[in-house]
Design a protein around this motif. Structure first.
Motif, PDB file in Angstrom:
ATOM      1  N   TYR A  38      17.165 -35.173 -24.819  1.00 22.48           N
ATOM      2  CA  TYR A  38      17.656 -36.446 -24.286  1.00 22.48           C
ATOM      3  C   TYR A  38      18.994 -36.858 -24.894  1.00 22.48           C
ATOM      4  N   TYR A  65      21.647 -37.369 -28.204  1.00 20.92           N
ATOM      5  CA  TYR A  65      21.521 -37.726 -29.614  1.00 20.92           C
ATOM      6  C   TYR A  65      21.828 -39.207 -29.855  1.00 20.92           C
ATOM      7  N   SER A  66      21.058 -39.778 -30.772  1.00 19.99           N
ATOM      8  CA  SER A  66      21.322 -41.126 -31.265  1.00 19.99           C
ATOM      9  C   SER A  66      21.154 -41.097 -32.775  1.00 19.99           C
ATOM     10  N   SER A 108      18.095 -39.521 -34.088  1.00 15.47           N
ATOM     11  CA  SER A 108      17.957 -38.061 -34.007  1.00 15.47           C
ATOM     12  C   SER A 108      18.329 -37.372 -35.306  1.00 15.47           C
ATOM     13  N   CYS A 158      23.704 -39.961 -38.370  1.00 13.99           N
ATOM     14  CA  CYS A 158      24.673 -39.581 -37.347  1.00 13.99           C
ATOM     15  C   CYS A 158      25.842 -40.573 -37.354  1.00 13.99           C
ATOM     16  N   ARG A 164      24.029 -43.656 -27.881  1.00 12.48           N
ATOM     17  CA  ARG A 164      23.484 -42.337 -27.575  1.00 12.48           C
ATOM     18  C   ARG A 164      24.555 -41.505 -26.886  1.00 12.48           C
ATOM     19  N   PHE A 194      23.491 -38.161 -23.102  1.00 14.37           N
ATOM     20  CA  PHE A 194      22.159 -38.644 -22.711  1.00 14.37           C
ATOM     21  C   PHE A 194      21.682 -37.981 -21.428  1.00 14.37           C
ATOM     22  N   GLU A 211      17.270 -49.641 -19.719  1.00 12.36           N
ATOM     23  CA  GLU A 211      17.456 -48.828 -20.922  1.00 12.36           C
ATOM     24  C   GLU A 211      16.218 -48.816 -21.817  1.00 12.36           C
ATOM     25  N   ARG A 213      16.143 -46.741 -25.287  1.00  8.29           N
ATOM     26  CA  ARG A 213      16.478 -45.309 -25.207  1.00  8.29           C
ATOM     27  C   ARG A 213      17.101 -44.777 -26.493  1.00  8.29           C
ATOM     28  N   ASP A 214      17.771 -45.640 -27.276  1.00  3.60           N
ATOM     29  CA  ASP A 214      18.380 -45.169 -28.520  1.00  3.60           C
ATOM     30  C   ASP A 214      17.335 -44.791 -29.566  1.00  3.60           C
TER      31      ASP A 214
END
Length: 275
Positions: free
Chosen positions: A59, A61-62, A65, A71, A76, A79, A194, A240-241
């Protein structure tokens, strides 16, 4: 001369160890993360004691992840929208603990449970009876299973009703029923933009998006048709993040109290794809 050779050998070994650790860290950061199943919320799909790999680039990266959230970016990147029915590892919205559940609701969906039946966008999902799920009533890591056949003694058979549920996109998966519980009847949830709605396959033994935690009650009250179900550890809607990755493969599995006792290994679950 021998001393220099010995020093060179030690230095080469240290270099090899350092390179191996860096490679392992890179793989874990960018590609795959190990995950251990500590509870029975995803039975029968995932069992207590399963050790699996999570695909972290499924999915994009955030910050979640990366180990320790290191990070160097917000939001994100790269996505890719998850699909309904995916089994996803995500960070709990309130405390950051890693959770694993099945993705049920996408942004904009309405979700409700009535009489233990799942309703998505006003349509009750097909639910077909399947063979009774049976397991031994015993210690499973730090837990013991919940049974539909009453109180059973250690070593006896623990049973649960099992059904095949079909999601709107055609994904079929097994769900379990233990008893009639308050979580079998919920208000209508409208999933915000989201965000996603997750549930465990072991419906009566799962703290998931049907329950909100204190932090979320005021934030998402307008997304519900009735008073939100409250649980201190509730998951609610997941941004989603907070998605970490998609569960792909069970590598090892062990019954009993420890993964490190070979006599408890479930060899039939080794290298089994997660669906």
């Amino acid at each position: 001369m021998a001393s220099k050779k010995s020093e060179g050998g030690v230095l080469d070994t240290l270099k090899t160890v350092v390179y191996a650790l860096l490679l392992a860290g890179l793989i874990r950061t960018l590609f795959f993360q190990p995950f251990y199943i500590p509870s029975g919320s995803m039975k029968p799909t995932l069992l207590v004691g399963d050790f699996l790999f999570v695909n972290k680039f499924a999915y994009g990266y955030s910050a979640e992840s990366c180990p320790l959230g290191l990070c160097p970016f917000d939001g994100r990147i790269w996505f890719t929208e998850p699909e309904r029915g995916d089994i996803v590892v995500f960070a709990h919205p309130a405390n950051g603990t890693d959770y694993i559940k099945r993705l049920i609701g996408l942004p904009g969906d309405t979700i409700q449970m009535q009489g233990g039946r799942l309703i998505i966008n006003g349509e009750m999902l097909p639910l077909a009876p399947a063979e009774t799920f049976e397991e031994i009533y015993e210690d499973q890591q730090a837990t013991r299973p919940q049974c539909a056949n009453g109180t059973v003694s250690l070593g006896a058979i623990c049973q649960k009703e099992q059904f095949v549920e079909t999601l709107p996109n055609g994904v079929e998966h097994m769900v379990l029923n233990i008893a009639d519980r308050s979580s079998d009847n919920t208000p209508v949830y409208t999933v915000p933009e989201e965000h996603y709605f997750f549930m465990g396959d072991n419906r009566d033994n799962s703290i998931d998006s049907r329950f909100f935690n204190r932090m979320q009650i005021s934030e998402f009250r307008t997304s519900l048709s009735g008073p939100p179900a409250f649980n201190g550890g509730g998951v609610g809607f997941v941004h989603r993040d907070l998605l970490i990755g998609k569960a792909n493969l069970v590598v090892l599995s062990a019954a009993g109290t420890s993964l490190f006792k070979p006599w408890n290994w479930r060899l039939d679950r080794f290298f089994e794809w997660v669906e």
